[in-house]
Scaffold this active site. Structure first.
Site, PDB file in Angstrom:
ATOM      1  N   GLU A  93      47.735  15.079  84.745  1.00 46.61           N
ATOM      2  CA  GLU A  93      46.790  14.363  85.593  1.00 46.61           C
ATOM      3  C   GLU A  93      46.344  15.322  86.696  1.00 46.61           C
ATOM      4  OE1 GLU A  93      47.110  10.813  88.933  1.00 46.61           O
ATOM      5  OE2 GLU A  93      48.538  10.825  87.266  1.00 46.61           O
ATOM      6  N   ASP A 128      46.485   8.610  98.982  1.00 42.02           N
ATOM      7  CA  ASP A 128      47.465   9.681  98.844  1.00 42.02           C
ATOM      8  C   ASP A 128      48.372   9.804 100.059  1.00 42.02           C
ATOM      9  OD1 ASP A 128      46.443  10.432  96.343  1.00 42.02           O
ATOM     10  OD2 ASP A 128      44.851  11.580  97.299  1.00 42.02           O
TER      11      ASP A 128
END
Length: 273
Positions: free
Chosen positions: A61, A72
């Site tokens: 990924e 994130d």
């Protein structure tokens, strides 16, 4: 073959799905590894991706650095900011995918917020990803309701489309996500941001069960997995374990050799027997 935006082609078997199914057929589970493109620089990020593929990661990924990565955690935010400061451009993502897939036979998907895809052009993005050898997209901030252009482009090109599901998702939402995803459904194990945690939330087990009831072919768990033991725990009920921050931190502190060791340690958790 030249593909035109309006052309409809039959979608091939999901490459990501095939990789996960092969693991499942072997009474094991898949390890999915996240790394940002361009960290600490483009060349090293390519070497890093190759290294994790060679050390037990079944699906790569690749994250596209973004100026406002709201999902994130601090480790990945720092890495993506480094990549942006180093001159990352969207074209580098396709360059990286092409370089990686030329060297390892592991499906590569891009993880990206939706705005860069819109700015680039959905059909153009899909065509360039296919040309580079990519297998699909993970789109954390795109829901199926708003994904008509991407659904059309992915049907035309055969790219996998991986939507996210959260513990807070309704049953109706889970059915929609399960129906529209191809490759796997990304089951977010916590309600927070990414980052390694001491324990993977028990909500993940419940979410995977709900996804299966909703018709999901494959459910993989991400957010918070950082050890081989946690990988094994997750693979006891899910089809794949997704590891990000632990790999990024290993690359940051130990370079590609340190990253390779960490990937190998994590891959031990895929051996369920």
């Amino acid at each position: 073959m030249v593909r035109h935006p309006g052309q409809v082609v039959s979608a091939p078997l999901s490459r990501v799905g095939a990789a996960i199914d092969a693991r499942r057929a072997a009474a094991s589970g898949a390890l999915i590894g996240y790394l940002p493109v361009g960290f600490p620089d483009l060349r090293t990020s390519i070497e890093a991706a190759v290294a994790i593929a060679e050390n037990g990661v079944d699906v790569i990924e690749l994250g596209l650095p973004y100026s406002d990565p709201v999902m994130d955690g601090p480790v990945i935010q720092k890495a993506t900011q480094t990549a942006l400061a180093g001159g990352f451009r969207l074209a580098h993502a396709f360059e990286a995918v092409s370089a990686i897939t030329a060297r390892v036979d592991v499906p590569v998907v891009l993880m990206t917020y939706w705005n860069p895809v819109l700015q680039y052009g959905v059909d153009r993005f899909a065509d360039d990803l296919v040309a580079a050898g990519g297998a699909g997209l993970i789109t954390p901030d795109l829901i199926p309701d708003d994904a008509a252009a991407w659904l059309d482009a992915s049907e035309r090109t055969g790219l996998d489309r991986i939507f996210l599901a959260a513990p807070s998702s309704t049953e109706e939402r889970l059915r929609m996500i399960s129906a529209q995803s191809r490759g796997f459904v990304y089951a977010v194990s916590t309600m927070g941001i990414t980052g390694a945690r001491a324990e993977v939330d028990s909500a993940a087990r419940s979410l995977v069960a709900r996804l299966r009831e909703s018709g999901a072919e494959r459910a993989c768990v991400g957010l918070g997995i950082s050890t081989g033991d946690q990988v094994r725990e997750v693979l006891g009920y899910a089809d794949g374990a997704i590891v990000g921050s632990a790999l990024v931190a290993a690359l940051d502190s130990g370079g590609v050799p340190g990253l390779a060791r960490t990937a190998s340690d994590l891959a031990v958790g895929t051996r369920l027997n």
